[in-house]
Design a protein around this motif. Structure first.
Motif, mmCIF file in Angstrom:
data_model
loop_
_atom_site.group_PDB
_atom_site.id
_atom_site.type_symbol
_atom_site.label_atom_id
_atom_site.label_comp_id
_atom_site.label_asym_id
_atom_site.label_seq_id
_atom_site.Cartn_x
_atom_site.Cartn_y
_atom_site.Cartn_z
ATOM 1 N N ALA A 35 -6.391 65.330 35.944
ATOM 2 C CA ALA A 35 -6.530 66.409 34.967
ATOM 3 C C ALA A 35 -7.792 67.264 35.133
ATOM 4 O O ALA A 35 -7.704 68.500 35.087
ATOM 5 C CB ALA A 35 -6.447 65.841 33.557
ATOM 6 N N PRO A 36 -8.987 66.665 35.306
ATOM 7 C CA PRO A 36 -10.179 67.525 35.427
ATOM 8 C C PRO A 36 -10.095 68.503 36.587
ATOM 9 O O PRO A 36 -10.508 69.665 36.466
ATOM 10 C CB PRO A 36 -11.310 66.508 35.630
ATOM 11 C CG PRO A 36 -10.822 65.262 34.983
ATOM 12 C CD PRO A 36 -9.348 65.232 35.266
ATOM 13 N N ALA A 37 -9.510 68.072 37.724
ATOM 14 C CA ALA A 37 -9.381 68.971 38.873
ATOM 15 C C ALA A 37 -8.324 70.036 38.618
ATOM 16 O O ALA A 37 -8.513 71.216 38.945
ATOM 17 C CB ALA A 37 -9.031 68.168 40.126
ATOM 18 N N VAL A 42 -6.482 75.890 36.183
ATOM 19 C CA VAL A 42 -5.944 76.504 34.972
ATOM 20 C C VAL A 42 -6.998 77.404 34.330
ATOM 21 O O VAL A 42 -6.697 78.515 33.882
ATOM 22 C CB VAL A 42 -5.466 75.416 33.990
ATOM 23 C CG1 VAL A 42 -4.957 76.032 32.700
ATOM 24 C CG2 VAL A 42 -4.359 74.570 34.628
ATOM 25 N N GLN A 43 -8.246 76.939 34.330
ATOM 26 C CA GLN A 43 -9.346 77.739 33.806
ATOM 27 C C GLN A 43 -9.484 79.042 34.603
ATOM 28 O O GLN A 43 -9.690 80.120 34.041
ATOM 29 C CB GLN A 43 -10.653 76.938 33.884
ATOM 30 C CG GLN A 43 -11.894 77.667 33.395
ATOM 31 C CD GLN A 43 -11.999 77.695 31.886
ATOM 32 O OE1 GLN A 43 -11.457 76.815 31.210
ATOM 33 N NE2 GLN A 43 -12.684 78.693 31.350
ATOM 34 N N HIS A 44 -9.305 78.955 35.904
ATOM 35 C CA HIS A 44 -9.426 80.130 36.767
ATOM 36 C C HIS A 44 -8.366 81.180 36.440
ATOM 37 O O HIS A 44 -8.647 82.379 36.422
ATOM 38 C CB HIS A 44 -9.300 79.713 38.233
ATOM 39 C CG HIS A 44 -9.139 80.860 39.186
ATOM 40 N ND1 HIS A 44 -10.187 81.682 39.537
ATOM 41 C CD2 HIS A 44 -8.043 81.320 39.853
ATOM 42 C CE1 HIS A 44 -9.758 82.617 40.383
ATOM 43 N NE2 HIS A 44 -8.466 82.415 40.593
ATOM 44 N N TYR A 45 -7.139 80.729 36.163
ATOM 45 C CA TYR A 45 -6.058 81.672 35.915
ATOM 46 C C TYR A 45 -6.019 82.185 34.481
ATOM 47 O O TYR A 45 -5.476 83.269 34.248
ATOM 48 C CB TYR A 45 -4.714 81.026 36.266
ATOM 49 C CG TYR A 45 -4.388 81.088 37.731
ATOM 50 C CD1 TYR A 45 -3.699 82.169 38.261
ATOM 51 C CD2 TYR A 45 -4.785 80.078 38.605
ATOM 52 C CE1 TYR A 45 -3.396 82.246 39.617
ATOM 53 C CE2 TYR A 45 -4.495 80.143 39.956
ATOM 54 C CZ TYR A 45 -3.802 81.223 40.456
ATOM 55 O OH TYR A 45 -3.516 81.302 41.801
ATOM 56 N N GLY A 46 -6.556 81.438 33.541
ATOM 57 C CA GLY A 46 -6.412 81.896 32.156
ATOM 58 C C GLY A 46 -7.477 81.460 31.196
ATOM 59 O O GLY A 46 -7.326 81.647 29.976
ATOM 60 N N VAL A 51 -6.060 76.387 29.365
ATOM 61 C CA VAL A 51 -6.247 74.934 29.421
ATOM 62 C C VAL A 51 -5.639 74.295 28.175
ATOM 63 O O VAL A 51 -4.932 73.277 28.251
ATOM 64 C CB VAL A 51 -7.734 74.568 29.543
ATOM 65 C CG1 VAL A 51 -7.926 73.054 29.431
ATOM 66 C CG2 VAL A 51 -8.293 75.064 30.874
ATOM 67 N N ASP A 52 -5.893 74.898 27.029
ATOM 68 C CA ASP A 52 -5.305 74.383 25.789
ATOM 69 C C ASP A 52 -3.779 74.461 25.830
ATOM 70 O O ASP A 52 -3.095 73.562 25.335
ATOM 71 C CB ASP A 52 -5.833 75.178 24.596
ATOM 72 C CG ASP A 52 -7.311 74.926 24.319
ATOM 73 O OD1 ASP A 52 -7.830 73.894 24.792
ATOM 74 O OD2 ASP A 52 -7.943 75.762 23.639
ATOM 75 N N ALA A 53 -3.251 75.535 26.432
ATOM 76 C CA ALA A 53 -1.797 75.676 26.534
ATOM 77 C C ALA A 53 -1.201 74.575 27.397
ATOM 78 O O ALA A 53 -0.118 74.049 27.102
ATOM 79 C CB ALA A 53 -1.443 77.047 27.104
ATOM 80 N N LEU A 54 -1.908 74.201 28.495
ATOM 81 C CA LEU A 54 -1.433 73.124 29.350
ATOM 82 C C LEU A 54 -1.379 71.815 28.576
ATOM 83 O O LEU A 54 -0.384 71.089 28.630
ATOM 84 C CB LEU A 54 -2.344 72.963 30.572
ATOM 85 C CG LEU A 54 -2.065 71.727 31.444
ATOM 86 C CD1 LEU A 54 -0.676 71.801 32.053
ATOM 87 C CD2 LEU A 54 -3.114 71.586 32.531
ATOM 88 N N ARG A 55 -2.429 71.529 27.864
ATOM 89 C CA ARG A 55 -2.459 70.275 27.105
ATOM 90 C C ARG A 55 -1.356 70.245 26.056
ATOM 91 O O ARG A 55 -0.708 69.216 25.840
ATOM 92 C CB ARG A 55 -3.826 70.117 26.456
ATOM 93 C CG ARG A 55 -4.954 69.911 27.476
ATOM 94 C CD ARG A 55 -6.320 69.977 26.830
ATOM 95 N NE ARG A 55 -7.382 69.762 27.828
ATOM 96 C CZ ARG A 55 -8.677 69.913 27.593
ATOM 97 N NH1 ARG A 55 -9.080 70.294 26.381
ATOM 98 N NH2 ARG A 55 -9.571 69.693 28.547
ATOM 99 N N ILE A 147 -0.738 75.621 38.337
ATOM 100 C CA ILE A 147 -0.288 74.282 38.719
ATOM 101 C C ILE A 147 0.198 74.266 40.167
ATOM 102 O O ILE A 147 -0.139 73.360 40.946
ATOM 103 C CB ILE A 147 0.814 73.802 37.747
ATOM 104 C CG1 ILE A 147 0.203 73.521 36.369
ATOM 105 C CG2 ILE A 147 1.520 72.570 38.272
ATOM 106 C CD1 ILE A 147 1.216 73.187 35.296
ATOM 107 N N ASN A 148 0.966 75.262 40.566
ATOM 108 C CA ASN A 148 1.432 75.329 41.952
ATOM 109 C C ASN A 148 0.266 75.485 42.922
ATOM 110 O O ASN A 148 0.256 74.870 43.999
ATOM 111 C CB ASN A 148 2.414 76.493 42.113
ATOM 112 C CG ASN A 148 3.760 76.232 41.449
ATOM 113 O OD1 ASN A 148 4.126 75.095 41.193
ATOM 114 N ND2 ASN A 148 4.492 77.290 41.169
#
Length: 507
Positions: A35-37, A42-46, A51-55, A147-148
């Protein structure tokens, strides 16, 4: 290192592999994301919002049909009954074997241990790859892209034996095309995983009960768009782009929560057969919608459901076409009834059935057919009488081509029903279903990473399948699936080296 070599030698699957004269291709390995990696991407893209949306998306897959913000575990038994809260998957990952848990999370360790598993090449399905499907429209594409990108970078150094799939959202054809092009052209990924259906609102209900005002209605009143038949969108541009780019398509599409899979207490009740049912609906939509006719080069693998349902559907497609093709269906056309003869037979044999002593000729056909006498406001047109019209079926061999050639069926290591895939004596036209070996390691049904190949070989020892069937399952069919879509799929890999050493060519 000596301890590791001993483990390789001790593996039953390594012992099986040492006796084979062909490689082994594993079409379904599930891996975890650290997850941290991942969250760095995710932080880079949005940013932090993404990150909150992923969780949220990760959690949302296990809290379906929640009520009042409570998930299944937070609800009382009475609340679960009241809201009919689905019992979702739980404890779905391997944990007791810590070495295996690390294997599914660390690419270098997985690459190192393939010899223990007996595999030469593995296609990886990160467990987070479809998390964006649960995200909102504002986040979905950016999250999928992050993610991809993460998985492409993580596994690029190990491309000789490992390749991850790209998750592709398909809420609209354009969304799918955009993500497909980014995944293939920018990230260099070469196989995709898609949902086999998209849940959509029924517009007649949504217009009357907007989701913003009636979220409970929106959650329950919908339908599944299977992307090939009766869709509000034309997905042909997406399928065309898939073929143009030479990408094999896979799906892990399930049906938990559908009718018959709605237990509020028992996960296994909801689970058994759900991948087969979900994939069956998707594959039939592609067939009956004419997708496999219009795109004969399209190759689709339907994973985790086994191959026996593929044999079942193939058999019944031919059975039903023979009874209900455009000509045969006239056997059931009410217009062909001889009313004069029918009346005469009722008068002769009707006896006590005739209350007034004679049948009512005006209603006799309806009275004889009962519920089958469906009323028509008009005569149906030709295309309404031929359910096989879009598929373009003119003879049984067309069904064999558009079902057996287009679809491949992921069959797990201990699945004895895989024998039905190879039973050409039982299948029409001496057909064989394309079963592809899918270990499914990384999920709860494979508690030991090194066992699947040996479990599959046990079926040979038990006489369930032949050695030739085994080779088709673990090598010939997977090789054909990937290389028919993309002849260069295995370029630069261990499979290419094996083919070169044997003097064989990809087929």
């Amino acid at each position: 290192m000596n301890d590791r070599l001993k483990q390789v030698q001790a593996s039953r699957s390594a012992a099986v592999k040492s006796r084979l004269d062909h490689p082994v291709i594993d079409t379904d390995v599930h891996v975890n994301s650290y997850a941290p990696a991942l969250e760095d991407y995710v932080q880079h893209y949005g940013g932090s919002k993404l990150v909150d949306a992923l969780r949220k998306a990760q959690g949302g897959r296990f809290t379906s049909r929640s009520a009042g913000g409570k998930d299944w575990y937070q609800q009382t038994a009475e609340e679960r009954q009241y809201h009919r809260t689905l019992r979702s998957p739980w404890w779905a990952r391997v944990t007791r074997n810590t070495y295996d848990l690390a294997t599914y999370t660390l690419p270098a360790l997985l690459h190192e241990r393939l010899a223990e598993q007996g595999s030469d090449y593995s296609v990886l399905f990160p467990n987070d790859v479809l998390a964006p499907l649960a995200a909102g429209a504002d986040n979905r594409q950016a999250l999928q892209r992050a993610i991809n990108h993460f998985h492409a970078d993580q596994y690029r150094p190990y491309a000789d034996r490992l390749t991850p799939v790209a998750g592709i959202g398909l809420h609209t054809p354009q969304e799918g095309i955009e993500e497909l092009e980014f995944a293939v052209k920018t990230l260099g990924l070469k196989v995709i995983n898609i949902p086999g259906g998209i849940r959509r609102p029924i517009r007649a209900i949504a217009d009357k009960y907007p989701a913003s005002e009636y979220p409970d209605v929106a959650r329950h009143a919908g339908y599944v768009d299977f992307l090939g038949l009766d869709s509000e969108y034309d997905y042909d541009p997406f399928w065309a782009k898939v073929v143009e780019l030479g990408v094999p398509v896979t799906t892990h599409y399930g049906s938990q929560g559908w009718t018959g899979r709605q237990s509020i207490s028992n996960y296994m009740f909801n689970h058994i057969g759900h991948f087969a049912d979900g994939s069956q609906a998707f594959a039939k939509a592609l067939f009956f919608g004419g997708v496999t006719r219009r795109f004969p080069q399209l190759r689709v693998a339907l994973l985790e459901g086994g191959a026996d349902w593929g044999a079942h559907v193939y058999t019944h497609l031919i059975d039903r076409w023979e009874k209900r093709n455009r000509d045969a269906v006239q056997n059931y056309n009410p217009a062909h009834v001889n009313l004069e003869l029918l009346e005469e037979l009722f008068l002769r044999y009707g006896g006590s059935l005739l209350k007034s002593g004679k049948p009512n000729r005006a209603t006799l056909l309806r009275d004889s057919l009962g519920i089958s006498a469906l009323p028509h406001s008009r005569d149906p047109v030709d295309e309404e009488l031929d359910d096989f019209a879009a598929a373009g079926i003119e003879k049984p061999e067309d069904i064999r081509t558009r079902w057996l050639d287009s679809f491949y069926f992921g069959s797990e290591a201990d699945d004895r029903t895989v024998a039905s895939a190879f039973n050409s004596r039982a299948l029409p036209l001496n057909g064989r279903v394309n079963a592809i070996w899918s270990s499914d390691v990384g999920h709860w049904d494979v508690p030991e990473f090194t066992e699947p190949l040996a479990e599959s070989w046990d079926l040979v020892e038990a006489g369930v399948i032949s050695r030739a069937d085994f080779k088709a399952w673990v090598y010939d069919n997977p090789l054909r699936f990937y290389t028919q879509a993309n002849p260069d799929f295995f370029k630069g890999t261990a499979i290419e080296r094996s083919l070169a050493a044997s003097g064989a060519q990809a087929r």
